[in-house]
Design a protein around this motif. Structure first.
Motif, PDB file in Angstrom:
ATOM      1  N   TYR A   2       0.875  -1.175   0.000  1.00  0.00           N
ATOM      2  CA  TYR A   2       0.000   0.000   0.000  1.00  0.00           C
ATOM      3  C   TYR A   2       0.904   1.213   0.000  1.00  0.00           C
ATOM      4  O   TYR A   2       1.295   1.733   1.034  1.00  0.00           O
ATOM      5  CB  TYR A   2      -0.919  -0.019   1.220  1.00  0.00           C
ATOM      6  CG  TYR A   2      -1.707  -1.288   1.323  1.00  0.00           C
ATOM      7  CD1 TYR A   2      -2.602  -1.638   0.320  1.00  0.00           C
ATOM      8  CD2 TYR A   2      -1.539  -2.158   2.380  1.00  0.00           C
ATOM      9  CE1 TYR A   2      -3.316  -2.809   0.394  1.00  0.00           C
ATOM     10  CE2 TYR A   2      -2.248  -3.331   2.458  1.00  0.00           C
ATOM     11  CZ  TYR A   2      -3.141  -3.651   1.455  1.00  0.00           C
ATOM     12  OH  TYR A   2      -3.839  -4.817   1.530  1.00  0.00           O
ATOM     13  N   ALA A 100      -5.119  -2.155   5.671  1.00  0.00           N
ATOM     14  CA  ALA A 100      -6.379  -2.024   4.944  1.00  0.00           C
ATOM     15  C   ALA A 100      -7.148  -3.327   4.816  1.00  0.00           C
ATOM     16  O   ALA A 100      -8.342  -3.301   4.552  1.00  0.00           O
ATOM     17  CB  ALA A 100      -6.120  -1.451   3.554  1.00  0.00           C
ATOM     18  N   PHE A 171      -8.559   3.174   5.615  1.00  0.00           N
ATOM     19  CA  PHE A 171      -8.264   2.697   4.262  1.00  0.00           C
ATOM     20  C   PHE A 171      -9.187   1.547   3.859  1.00  0.00           C
ATOM     21  O   PHE A 171      -9.606   1.451   2.707  1.00  0.00           O
ATOM     22  CB  PHE A 171      -6.804   2.254   4.160  1.00  0.00           C
ATOM     23  CG  PHE A 171      -5.847   3.361   3.845  1.00  0.00           C
ATOM     24  CD1 PHE A 171      -6.234   4.690   3.872  1.00  0.00           C
ATOM     25  CD2 PHE A 171      -4.530   3.079   3.521  1.00  0.00           C
ATOM     26  CE1 PHE A 171      -5.352   5.713   3.591  1.00  0.00           C
ATOM     27  CE2 PHE A 171      -3.624   4.096   3.224  1.00  0.00           C
ATOM     28  CZ  PHE A 171      -4.039   5.420   3.256  1.00  0.00           C
ATOM     29  N   TYR A 172      -9.490   0.681   4.800  1.00  0.00           N
ATOM     30  CA  TYR A 172     -10.366  -0.455   4.511  1.00  0.00           C
ATOM     31  C   TYR A 172     -11.759   0.025   4.109  1.00  0.00           C
ATOM     32  O   TYR A 172     -12.308  -0.390   3.080  1.00  0.00           O
ATOM     33  CB  TYR A 172     -10.456  -1.377   5.717  1.00  0.00           C
ATOM     34  CG  TYR A 172     -11.521  -2.450   5.590  1.00  0.00           C
ATOM     35  CD1 TYR A 172     -11.303  -3.561   4.788  1.00  0.00           C
ATOM     36  CD2 TYR A 172     -12.738  -2.337   6.264  1.00  0.00           C
ATOM     37  CE1 TYR A 172     -12.279  -4.543   4.647  1.00  0.00           C
ATOM     38  CE2 TYR A 172     -13.708  -3.307   6.141  1.00  0.00           C
ATOM     39  CZ  TYR A 172     -13.485  -4.409   5.331  1.00  0.00           C
ATOM     40  OH  TYR A 172     -14.459  -5.369   5.193  1.00  0.00           O
ATOM     41  N   SER A 175     -11.756   2.100   0.822  1.00  0.00           N
ATOM     42  CA  SER A 175     -11.558   1.232  -0.334  1.00  0.00           C
ATOM     43  C   SER A 175     -12.832   0.480  -0.680  1.00  0.00           C
ATOM     44  O   SER A 175     -13.194   0.340  -1.856  1.00  0.00           O
ATOM     45  CB  SER A 175     -10.428   0.239  -0.065  1.00  0.00           C
ATOM     46  OG  SER A 175      -9.197   0.898   0.120  1.00  0.00           O
ATOM     47  N   PRO A 183      -8.464  -4.009  -0.900  1.00  0.00           N
ATOM     48  CA  PRO A 183      -8.310  -2.794  -0.096  1.00  0.00           C
ATOM     49  C   PRO A 183      -6.857  -2.338  -0.042  1.00  0.00           C
ATOM     50  O   PRO A 183      -5.936  -3.157   0.049  1.00  0.00           O
ATOM     51  CB  PRO A 183      -8.801  -3.238   1.293  1.00  0.00           C
ATOM     52  CG  PRO A 183      -9.654  -4.423   1.034  1.00  0.00           C
ATOM     53  CD  PRO A 183      -9.032  -5.116  -0.135  1.00  0.00           C
ATOM     54  N   TRP A 185      -4.327   1.648  -0.532  1.00  0.00           N
ATOM     55  CA  TRP A 185      -4.244   3.108  -0.515  1.00  0.00           C
ATOM     56  C   TRP A 185      -5.504   3.708  -1.117  1.00  0.00           C
ATOM     57  O   TRP A 185      -5.979   3.276  -2.172  1.00  0.00           O
ATOM     58  CB  TRP A 185      -3.019   3.564  -1.297  1.00  0.00           C
ATOM     59  CG  TRP A 185      -2.896   5.053  -1.345  1.00  0.00           C
ATOM     60  CD1 TRP A 185      -3.412   5.895  -2.282  1.00  0.00           C
ATOM     61  CD2 TRP A 185      -2.209   5.895  -0.408  1.00  0.00           C
ATOM     62  NE1 TRP A 185      -3.110   7.209  -1.994  1.00  0.00           N
ATOM     63  CE2 TRP A 185      -2.364   7.244  -0.850  1.00  0.00           C
ATOM     64  CE3 TRP A 185      -1.481   5.641   0.760  1.00  0.00           C
ATOM     65  CZ2 TRP A 185      -1.812   8.308  -0.156  1.00  0.00           C
ATOM     66  CZ3 TRP A 185      -0.937   6.714   1.440  1.00  0.00           C
ATOM     67  CH2 TRP A 185      -1.103   8.032   0.987  1.00  0.00           C
ATOM     68  N   ASN A 186      -6.046   4.707  -0.454  1.00  0.00           N
ATOM     69  CA  ASN A 186      -7.248   5.369  -0.935  1.00  0.00           C
ATOM     70  C   ASN A 186      -7.080   6.869  -0.771  1.00  0.00           C
ATOM     71  O   ASN A 186      -6.789   7.355   0.328  1.00  0.00           O
ATOM     72  CB  ASN A 186      -8.471   4.878  -0.154  1.00  0.00           C
ATOM     73  CG  ASN A 186      -9.748   5.541  -0.624  1.00  0.00           C
ATOM     74  OD1 ASN A 186     -10.084   6.633  -0.179  1.00  0.00           O
ATOM     75  ND2 ASN A 186     -10.458   4.896  -1.544  1.00  0.00           N
ATOM     76  N   CYS A 189      -9.384   8.725   1.867  1.00  0.00           N
ATOM     77  CA  CYS A 189      -8.919   8.564   3.246  1.00  0.00           C
ATOM     78  C   CYS A 189      -7.645   9.366   3.457  1.00  0.00           C
ATOM     79  O   CYS A 189      -7.537  10.114   4.436  1.00  0.00           O
ATOM     80  CB  CYS A 189      -8.687   7.090   3.559  1.00  0.00           C
ATOM     81  SG  CYS A 189      -7.952   6.807   5.189  1.00  0.00           S
TER      82      CYS A 189
END
Length: 298
Positions: A2, A100, A171-172, A175, A183, A185-186, A189
């Motif tokens: 991530y 995540a 992140f979870y 995603s 899930p 990197w987002n 978030c």
């Protein structure tokens, strides 16, 4: 795993070299518990307490356990205080931690979080660590993992100090909302656009260990107002989360604490949750080891 290229700046910020510790950092080749292939590095002071408190110091993306050892003063303080420091090293290609996946977020389900918990168990059994005095701290991705450990393993960790991270599970959830199959990197978030109520954040943390009714780790949350990597709104969201989990309302602000330009945010009587906002500070907030140790009671 991530990874965002913008997190390269973290390595530069934390690249200061600490004064030489008395002993060497050691890779623990005997640690094979997994479930992931994170490396275990340990620092043992010459005058170690028996049993010895354990600090788990968790690096940022692009980092390593060895890098966090040289870029922080925890080992130097261990020489005078007698505690053990574990420096986990991420198994991912980008050096980020799995914060995540539902597996890593859930108690005893696996992932990097379980591997770190297994490192703690190894240190207790093989190095005289004190199971009743275990603490976590970290920067950026390591700050996220600190929150994950505090949420999923409140039976293991007594306190945490999180430098420039995001709320536990952010992140979870972000995603999943974005429909990502895996899930990770987002941007919502990371940018501080994932906003929830305190109850929603608290319920999320509690869901990772739903049958737990014991004491929760006390938390320090650090963030800089000029953070362009993990946006400053994450500070307020993380504080909302832990204020709900720990059942402590906001009480007051203290200006220029612990130093000029920082604002200390007290929740309840200040024994369970404190936030530190650094005016004009970017990514990441410099490590305040002495504040951490006082918070850990060491």
């Amino acid at each position: 795993m991530y990874f965002s290229s913008s997190l390269l700046a973290t390595a530069l910020v934390l690249g200061r070299i600490a004064d030489a510790a008395q002993n060497q950092l050691t890779k623990v080749s005997g640690f094979t518990a997994g479930p992931t292939k994170a490396g275990m590095y340990i620092y043992l002071p010459t005058k170690k307490l028996n049993p010895a408190p354990i600090i788990v110091a968790i690096h940022y993306c692009t980092g390593t356990g060895q890098g966090y050892f040289t870029g922080s003063k925890y080992a130097n303080l261990a020489d005078s205080k007698g505690f053990i420091v574990i420096y986990p090293s991420s198994p991912s290609s980008g050096g980020c931690w799995d914060v995540a996946s539902k597996t890593s977020l859930t108690h005893d389900a696996g992932g990097d979080s379980k591997t770190i918990v297994n490192m703690v168990d190894y240190a207790v059994k093989n190095y005289g660590g004190d199971r009743d005095r275990v603490y976590a701290t970290g920067s950026s991705s390591g700050a996220m993992m600190t929150n994950v450990l505090a949420g999923a393993y409140p039976d293991v960790f007594k306190a945490g100090s999180s430098y420039s991270g995001v709320p536990d599970g952010c992140f979870y959830v972000a995603s999943a909302t974005a429909g990502m199959a895996t899930p990770g990197w987002n941007n919502d978030c990371a940018g501080g656009k994932s906003v929830k109520t305190a109850q929603q954040w608290g319920d999320l943390t509690r869901s990772y260990y739903p049958n737990y009714n014991g004491t929760r780790p006390k938390m320090l949350i650090w963030h800089g107002t000029a953070d362009n990597t993990l946006g400053y709104p994450n500070f307020a969201e993380a504080l909302k989360q832990w204020s709900n989990v720990l059942n402590v309302p906001f009480t007051k602000d203290n200006a220029n604490t612990p130093q000029s330009g920082y604002t200390q945010k007290i929740y309840g009587d200040g024994t369970k949750l404190i936030g530190y906002s650094g005016q004009g500070v970017g990514h990441t907030v410099p490590i305040h080891e002495d504040v951490d140790l006082a918070w850990f009671g060491l």
